[in-house]
Design a protein around this motif. Structure first.
Motif, short mmCIF file in Angstrom:
data_model
loop_
_atom_site.label_atom_id
_atom_site.label_comp_id
_atom_site.label_asym_id
_atom_site.label_seq_id
_atom_site.Cartn_x
_atom_site.Cartn_y
_atom_site.Cartn_z
N MET A 1 0.84 -1.21 0.00
CA MET A 1 0.00 0.00 0.00
C MET A 1 0.87 1.25 0.00
SD MET A 1 -3.12 -1.05 -0.05
CE MET A 1 -4.05 0.38 0.48
N LEU A 2 0.30 2.34 -0.42
CA LEU A 2 1.02 3.61 -0.45
C LEU A 2 1.09 4.19 0.95
CD1 LEU A 2 2.19 5.58 -2.57
CD2 LEU A 2 0.03 6.82 -2.45
N PRO A 3 2.28 4.62 1.45
CA PRO A 3 2.38 5.22 2.77
C PRO A 3 1.56 6.50 2.85
CG PRO A 3 4.55 4.69 1.86
CD PRO A 3 3.58 4.55 0.76
N PRO A 4 1.21 6.92 4.07
CA PRO A 4 0.47 8.17 4.22
C PRO A 4 1.27 9.33 3.64
CG PRO A 4 0.49 6.94 6.28
CD PRO A 4 1.45 6.26 5.37
N ARG A 5 0.57 10.30 3.08
CA ARG A 5 1.24 11.48 2.53
C ARG A 5 0.86 12.71 3.33
NH1 ARG A 5 -2.48 14.29 -0.69
NH2 ARG A 5 -4.36 13.11 -1.16
N ASP A 6 1.70 13.70 3.27
CA ASP A 6 1.44 14.97 3.94
C ASP A 6 0.40 15.74 3.14
OD1 ASP A 6 1.44 17.37 5.22
OD2 ASP A 6 3.63 17.64 5.16
N THR A 7 -0.74 16.03 3.72
CA THR A 7 -1.80 16.74 3.00
C THR A 7 -1.80 18.23 3.28
OG1 THR A 7 -3.35 16.24 4.78
CG2 THR A 7 -3.29 14.71 2.92
N ASP A 8 -0.86 18.72 4.02
CA ASP A 8 -0.73 20.17 4.23
C ASP A 8 -0.28 20.79 2.93
OD1 ASP A 8 -0.05 22.74 4.84
OD2 ASP A 8 1.43 22.23 6.39
N SER A 9 -1.14 21.62 2.31
CA SER A 9 -0.82 22.16 0.98
C SER A 9 0.44 23.00 0.99
CB SER A 9 -2.00 22.98 0.45
OG SER A 9 -2.26 24.08 1.30
N GLY A 10 0.86 23.50 2.15
CA GLY A 10 2.08 24.30 2.21
C GLY A 10 3.33 23.46 2.17
N GLY A 94 2.47 14.46 -2.54
CA GLY A 94 1.10 14.94 -2.41
C GLY A 94 0.44 15.12 -3.75
N LEU A 95 1.26 15.15 -4.83
CA LEU A 95 0.73 15.30 -6.19
C LEU A 95 1.76 14.72 -7.15
CD1 LEU A 95 -1.15 18.26 -7.74
CD2 LEU A 95 0.90 17.43 -8.91
N VAL A 96 1.28 13.99 -8.15
CA VAL A 96 2.16 13.44 -9.19
C VAL A 96 1.81 14.10 -10.50
CG1 VAL A 96 2.80 11.39 -10.51
CG2 VAL A 96 2.49 11.23 -8.03
N HIS A 97 2.83 14.61 -11.20
CA HIS A 97 2.68 15.25 -12.49
C HIS A 97 3.42 14.37 -13.50
CE1 HIS A 97 2.74 19.34 -14.83
NE2 HIS A 97 2.54 18.32 -15.64
N ALA A 98 2.65 13.65 -14.34
CA ALA A 98 3.21 12.71 -15.30
C ALA A 98 3.29 13.37 -16.66
CB ALA A 98 2.37 11.45 -15.36
N VAL A 115 -3.50 9.12 -5.46
CA VAL A 115 -2.83 10.40 -5.20
C VAL A 115 -3.26 11.35 -6.31
CG1 VAL A 115 -0.58 11.59 -5.16
CG2 VAL A 115 -0.83 9.36 -4.05
N PRO A 116 -3.53 12.64 -6.00
CA PRO A 116 -3.88 13.58 -7.07
C PRO A 116 -2.86 13.53 -8.21
CG PRO A 116 -4.24 14.60 -4.96
CD PRO A 116 -3.58 13.27 -4.67
N THR A 117 -3.37 13.36 -9.42
CA THR A 117 -2.51 13.10 -10.56
C THR A 117 -2.82 14.07 -11.69
OG1 THR A 117 -2.46 10.74 -10.00
CG2 THR A 117 -1.79 11.35 -12.24
N ALA A 365 -4.46 20.32 -4.59
CA ALA A 365 -3.67 19.96 -3.41
C ALA A 365 -4.52 19.32 -2.33
CB ALA A 365 -2.94 21.17 -2.86
N GLY A 366 -5.78 19.72 -2.22
CA GLY A 366 -6.64 19.15 -1.19
C GLY A 366 -7.46 17.98 -1.67
N VAL A 367 -7.29 17.58 -2.94
CA VAL A 367 -8.05 16.46 -3.49
C VAL A 367 -7.48 15.16 -2.95
CG1 VAL A 367 -8.67 15.25 -5.61
CG2 VAL A 367 -8.64 17.74 -5.56
N ARG A 368 -8.36 14.29 -2.48
CA ARG A 368 -7.90 13.02 -1.90
C ARG A 368 -7.76 11.93 -2.96
NH1 ARG A 368 -8.35 12.68 3.52
NH2 ARG A 368 -8.58 10.43 3.39
N GLY A 369 -7.96 12.27 -4.20
CA GLY A 369 -7.90 11.28 -5.26
C GLY A 369 -9.30 10.99 -5.78
#
Length: 378
Positions: A1-10, A94-98, A115-117, A365-369
């Motif tokens: 599974m994917l580890p928890p990610r930091d969701t603080d947009s900053g 927190g975000l992947v840009h492919a 993850v937001p993609t 940034a705040g999207v949970r997927g």
């Protein structure tokens, strides 16, 4: 599974997944990484090692991860997807840009909405192939769109091409940009002979074979003209065999700016694009450009230049006519060059591009997927 990610947009970490290690896609990513690091984001890049891209983003201060991936799908796809999944688990973005088709394929298969993609095609995969392969590529793009929170196109034309193929997505359009100051010149070239420059990977997409087919007609009108092909690629040997003595091949170069400055006219006769960087760079250098009418071309040119500078793709006669007209009229090309520079300065500065991409990130940034919650590839 994917580890928890930091969701603080900053404090979100952005992971760029990129297959091409050089060329236009790499330049776009380098500029984005530079802007994002300057803005205080944590940035990581997964890309092939020992490439122009990996060296440049490492020098900028980004966290780099070796991702050995080829341009085309094939037997290595499963391994490439698993390798990228391992990088994602390590980075915990927190975000992947492919970027581009291969990274878009592997990243979306690995993440499947967890993850937001952002997927940025940089020209659609199905335009590069024909027949059954094109149909399969189109079907994947339609299906894979469910695992992209945003598809980021570099031109409205590229978005329309995706929509016409049946891709249903949340879209953003952000034009490519260039560092205008880097390419700026102090005036027209001072060549002893009229010089046409084509900057691009030597491959079918960029259409250098069409240019070489047009070149004898250009020489018939301007016998002293010279052509310089800047770049390297898989079609290099075939193109060199078809070229005459008035054509020079530079091979790969570290800096394209001097070649734009050495040009009287810059040409890019592509078969397909999203929005090519080379014409924008040439216009930033104050050079008129002749381009084929593919996605992004009309949006990149000053509207008044279209009748003189836009030609149908794969039309050597039209290309020769446009080049001959400009080479034979110095005052016209000087005027077009000045107008082109002002056009790029006002509309295609790389800082505008970076700011627009940052706006897309802020939206996501705040999207949970997405609602798809399949396990990440192992």
């Amino acid at each position: 599974m994917l580890p928890p990610r930091d969701t603080d947009s900053g404090s979100v970490t952005v992971l760029h997944a990129v297959q091409p290690g050089d060329g236009g896609v790499a330049r776009v990513v380098i500029d984005l990484v530079r802007a994002q690091l300057a803005a205080g984001l944590r940035v990581a890049v997964a890309c092939p090692p020992d490439t122009v891209l990996s060296a440049a983003v490492r020098a900028e201060g980004a966290d780099t991860h070796a991702w050995r991936a080829g341009r085309n799908p094939g037997p290595g796809l499963v391994r490439e997807t698993r390798d990228l999944a391992r990088v994602i688990r390590t980075v915990r973005p927190g975000l992947v840009h492919a970027h581009s088709a291969k990274a878009g394929l592997c990243a979306r298969l690995a993440l499947r909405g967890r993850v937001p993609t952002v997927y940025q095609p940089h020209a659609w995969s199905f335009e590069a192939v024909e027949g059954t392969t094109a149909a399969l590529a189109r079907r994947w793009e339609v299906y894979g769109a469910r695992w992209a929170d945003r598809i980021l196109c570099v031109s409205e034309a590229e978005r329309r091409t995706g929509e016409a193929a049946g891709v249903a997505a949340e879209w953003s359009v952000v034009h490519n940009g260039v560092d205008v100051a880097r390419f700026a010149t102090d005036g027209p070239s001072r060549n002893p002979a009229p010089t046409v420059v084509c900057v691009g990977r030597l491959c079918r997409q960029k259409g250098q074979d069409v240019l070489l087919a047009a070149w004898p007609a250009v020489l018939a009108e301007v016998p002293t003209a010279r052509l310089v092909l800047v770049g390297d690629g898989p079609d290099g040997d075939r193109l060199r065999a078809a070229a005459g003595p008035s054509v020079r091949f530079t091979g790969a170069v570290d800096d394209t700016a001097p070649w734009y400055r050495a040009a009287d006219v810059v040409v890019l006769p592509s078969r397909w694009e999203g929005m090519a960087l080379a014409p924008l760079e040439a216009m930033a250098a104050g050079r008129p450009v002749v381009v084929s009418d593919v996605d992004g071309a009309r949006e990149s040119l000053p509207p008044a230049h279209e009748p003189l500078c836009l030609v149908p793709p794969e039309d050597p006669a039209a290309l020769a006519t446009a080049l001959g007209r400009l080479l034979g009229r110095p005052e016209l090309r000087h005027r077009l060059g000045r107008e082109a520079h002002e056009h790029v300065l006002s509309r295609f500065d790389v800082r505008r591009t970076g700011a627009a991409v940052a706006d897309v990130y802020r939206e996501l940034a705040g999207v949970r997927g997405t609602e798809h919650r399949e396990p990440i590839a192992q």
